[in-house]
Write an enzyme that holds these catalytic residues in place. Structure first.
Site, mmCIF file in Angstrom:
data_model
loop_
_atom_site.group_PDB
_atom_site.id
_atom_site.type_symbol
_atom_site.label_atom_id
_atom_site.label_comp_id
_atom_site.label_asym_id
_atom_site.label_seq_id
_atom_site.Cartn_x
_atom_site.Cartn_y
_atom_site.Cartn_z
ATOM 1 N N CYS A 10 4.956 31.652 29.027
ATOM 2 C CA CYS A 10 3.983 32.842 28.569
ATOM 3 C C CYS A 10 4.686 33.492 27.591
ATOM 4 O O CYS A 10 6.073 34.118 27.786
ATOM 5 C CB CYS A 10 3.852 33.785 29.968
ATOM 6 S SG CYS A 10 2.966 35.342 29.637
ATOM 7 N N CYS A 51 -1.356 55.501 33.305
ATOM 8 C CA CYS A 51 -1.423 54.230 32.747
ATOM 9 C C CYS A 51 -2.968 53.854 32.691
ATOM 10 O O CYS A 51 -3.146 52.631 32.339
ATOM 11 C CB CYS A 51 -0.679 53.307 33.568
ATOM 12 S SG CYS A 51 -1.320 53.109 35.507
#
Length: 396
Positions: free
Chosen positions: A201, A353
């Site tokens: 990743c 967030c």
């Protein structure tokens, strides 16, 4: 389990779960024929919260399209939707007229049908930040009713990984993979349990956090979460301190305090004549905050428990000068906001967030005369649609 980046779990409800009152969630209405696989050509409209763009076809419901950019002409393939639905989800599987902001995704499995971890690898980094800026502004306009002022001028700021080029890669210090056996790993597709094999990743930093902020080491549980971007703790602490401008002798209420990241530095700022009261829902994280503030010059009080319940029980009752909120993704909500304003702080720093949840909380504070006077937004999650905000609210 999803977890808070500053040291405690971020609770999220499970679809189909019972509500807190014990009643089952309302059953979904029967749906019409599935339209999954249907292909629709059209010009993509504005960005939407969640990593999508809006496409309004000549016929049928609106499409929320991933892997597209505003202004592009694309062929969108429906991935979720049925006749009678208000909207369908789709992927842009062909780009007929690309945007100048489109780039080749650095990861081979970042496109339609691939890994669901990154929403915006097809977007240049400057355009990713413009995308997130548009989302923050739109949520504040639509939900909080803020048309101008700081809400209309906020710009998402770049936060490069120390020692790395600003390429949006290798920033995630904690990553989870699906074990496929024989040394193979994978990651799940978007909104699916299907797994795509992933050898490496590209946002994985392959290194953990040292839990050190501005030279101060923090105690964190081995399985406790910490901000996954290595520059995030320093960035957010600096933004909160700048916003609140704490003075010696002031009292501080640190809510959803995690392991005491903000409380530690606020305690140093208010000094021996000041006080810091911390509330955190996760007992383990709360116990770490006791350790992390053990040598604070301020008077420190720590309470583990649901924030709204603890505050209603008269913890840190009476006036406080400053409040910092770092709630989970769903925001602080009305019960907590009302307990905060009842303590008449001169300033509140809200660390969020999710821009939609922030906008809902800003609207709640406005009902009690607290207005948004400053807002900073940080690109702490490059290649994804996520963004972190620090908002300052003061009594008007």
């Amino acid at each position: 389990m999803a977890q808070r980046e500053n040291g405690s779990p971020r609770g999220r409800g499970r679809p189909g779960a019972r509500t807190s009152g014990g009643r089952p969630n309302r059953a979904r209405k029967a749906r019409g024929a599935s339209r999954v696989g249907t292909r629709i050509e059209g010009v993509v409209g504005p960005v939407a919260h969640g990593g999508f763009c809006v496409l309004r076809p000549e016929e049928g419901p609106v499409l929320f399209v991933r892997h597209a950019l505003p202004g592009e002409r694309v062929v969108a393939e429906v991935t979720e939707g049925a006749d009678g639905d208000r909207f369908w989800r789709a992927d842009a599987v062909e780009v007929l007229e690309p945007s100048s902001d489109r780039v080749e995704p650095p990861c081979a499995v970042a496109g339609p049908g691939g890994c669901g971890g990154c929403d915006l690898q097809h977007v240049s980094l400057p355009a990713q930040r413009a995308w997130k800026t548009a989302v923050v502004r739109e949520q504040l306009r639509r939900i909080a009713g803020l048309e101008d002022g700081v809400a209309a001028t906020v710009q998402v700021e770049a936060v490069p990984v120390p020692g790395r080029p600003d390429d949006g890669l290798r920033w995630r210090t904690r990553q989870r993979y699906v074990d496929l056996g024989e040394g193979r790993t994978g990651m799940r597709k978007h909104r699916s349990h299907e797994v795509v094999e992933v050898d490496d990743c590209l946002i994985d930093a392959h290194a953990g956090s040292d839990h050190v902020v501005d030279g101060t080491a923090f105690s964190v549980a081995e399985d406790g979460f910490w901000q996954v971007h290595p520059a995030a703790p320093d960035t957010l602490v600096s933004a909160v301190l700048e916003a609140l401008a704490p003075q010696p002798g002031e009292s501080v209420l640190d809510l959803y305090a995690g392991v005491g990241l903000f409380g530690r530095f606020l305690g140093e700022a208010v000094g021996e004549q000041g006080s810091v009261s911390l509330v955190e829902g996760h007992p383990g994280a709360s116990s770490h905050s006791v350790r992390n503030l053990a040598d604070s010059p301020a008077s420190v009080h720590v309470q583990a428990g649901d924030v709204a319940t603890v505050l209603a029980g008269r913890f840190a009752a009476g006036h406080v000068d400053l409040v910092v909120l770092d709630p989970p993704r769903e925001g602080a909500k009305r019960a907590v906001v009302e307990q905060v304003v009842a303590r008449t702080p001169r300033a509140v720093a809200h660390v969020a967030c999710d821009p939609a949840a922030l906008a809902r909380d800003v609207a709640l504070f406005a009902e009690h005369g607290y207005r948004l006077v400053a807002l900073r937004a940080f690109d702490l999650f490059p290649m994804t649609h996520h963004v972190e905000c620090v908002a300052l609210l003061e009594k008007s």
